[in-house]
Design an enzyme around this catalytic site. Structure first.
Site, PDB file in Angstrom:
ATOM      1  N   CYS A  65     -64.898 -19.368 -28.292  1.00 35.80           N
ATOM      2  CA  CYS A  65     -66.214 -19.030 -26.490  1.00 35.80           C
ATOM      3  C   CYS A  65     -65.761 -17.186 -25.857  1.00 35.80           C
ATOM      4  O   CYS A  65     -65.186 -16.325 -27.123  1.00 35.80           O
ATOM      5  CB  CYS A  65     -65.210 -19.697 -25.022  1.00 35.80           C
ATOM      6  SG  CYS A  65     -63.364 -19.042 -24.879  1.00 35.80           S
ATOM      7  N   HIS A  98     -45.691 -22.592 -37.784  1.00 37.58           N
ATOM      8  CA  HIS A  98     -44.246 -22.141 -36.993  1.00 37.58           C
ATOM      9  C   HIS A  98     -44.941 -23.604 -36.342  1.00 37.58           C
ATOM     10  O   HIS A  98     -44.673 -24.494 -35.409  1.00 37.58           O
ATOM     11  CB  HIS A  98     -44.052 -21.679 -35.985  1.00 37.58           C
ATOM     12  CG  HIS A  98     -43.096 -20.717 -36.785  1.00 37.58           C
ATOM     13  ND1 HIS A  98     -41.857 -19.581 -36.631  1.00 37.58           N
ATOM     14  CD2 HIS A  98     -42.938 -20.566 -37.734  1.00 37.58           C
ATOM     15  CE1 HIS A  98     -41.638 -18.810 -37.197  1.00 37.58           C
ATOM     16  NE2 HIS A  98     -42.059 -19.641 -38.493  1.00 37.58           N
TER      17      HIS A  98
END
Length: 163
Positions: A65, A98
């Protein structure tokens, strides 16, 4: 990999470019639109991609977007989705390494095509490290389940009795 991709009207051209990249890299692409530059509501697109990821219909999702932020907000409402708005190579890499992010959210307005291509490739090829990070992802999943269970209990307890 099977990848769902969607954008609002601001991200249509970026989405087309990413689709071409994904296909060149050998991935199967499920395109949910928007299919023209007419105004659309990004929550609708984000929900379609995120629900596909959560259901296991696809392996990962990409959302675009104007800023990438709105898409990430919506995507993260879907249990099982871990979405992040990334802005550079490092955030794309660390979101996977992570956080095991399964939905990548990108800005159509603030990133160039070469950077986006590099980020997408990094995000697709970076493996989740596991270890201490897996423990943290499991805590997120437990939190999602607890919230879901509390909402189910509240809805069930608030339902009018059949007396």
């Amino acid at each position: 990999m099977r990848i769902a991709i969607g954008s609002d009207h601001r991200g249509v051209s970026v989405r087309h470019s990413i689709i071409e990249l994904l296909k060149r890299l050998g991935h199967e692409v499920h395109d949910v639109g928007a299919f023209d530059c007419g105004s659309v509501d990004y929550p609708d697109i984000a929900a379609m991609v995120s629900q596909s990821v959560a259901a296991g219909d696809v392996d990962r999702g990409v959302l675009i977007c104007g800023s990438g932020i709105g898409m990430a907000i919506v995507a993260n409402k879907v249990p099982g989705v871990r979405a992040a708005t990334c802005h550079d190579d490092l955030t794309a890499e660390m979101s996977r390494r992570h956080n095991n992010v399964n939905v990548l959210c990108l800005s159509a307005d603030m990133l160039g095509e070469r950077l986006i291509d590099r980020m997408v490739e990094i995000w697709l090829t970076t493996e989740f490290e596991g270890g201490r990070h897996a423990r943290r992802i499991e805590k997120i999943s437990e939190f999602e389940k607890r919230i879901h269970d509390e909402q189910e209990h509240k809805t069930h307890c608030d339902a009018p009795s059949a007396e």
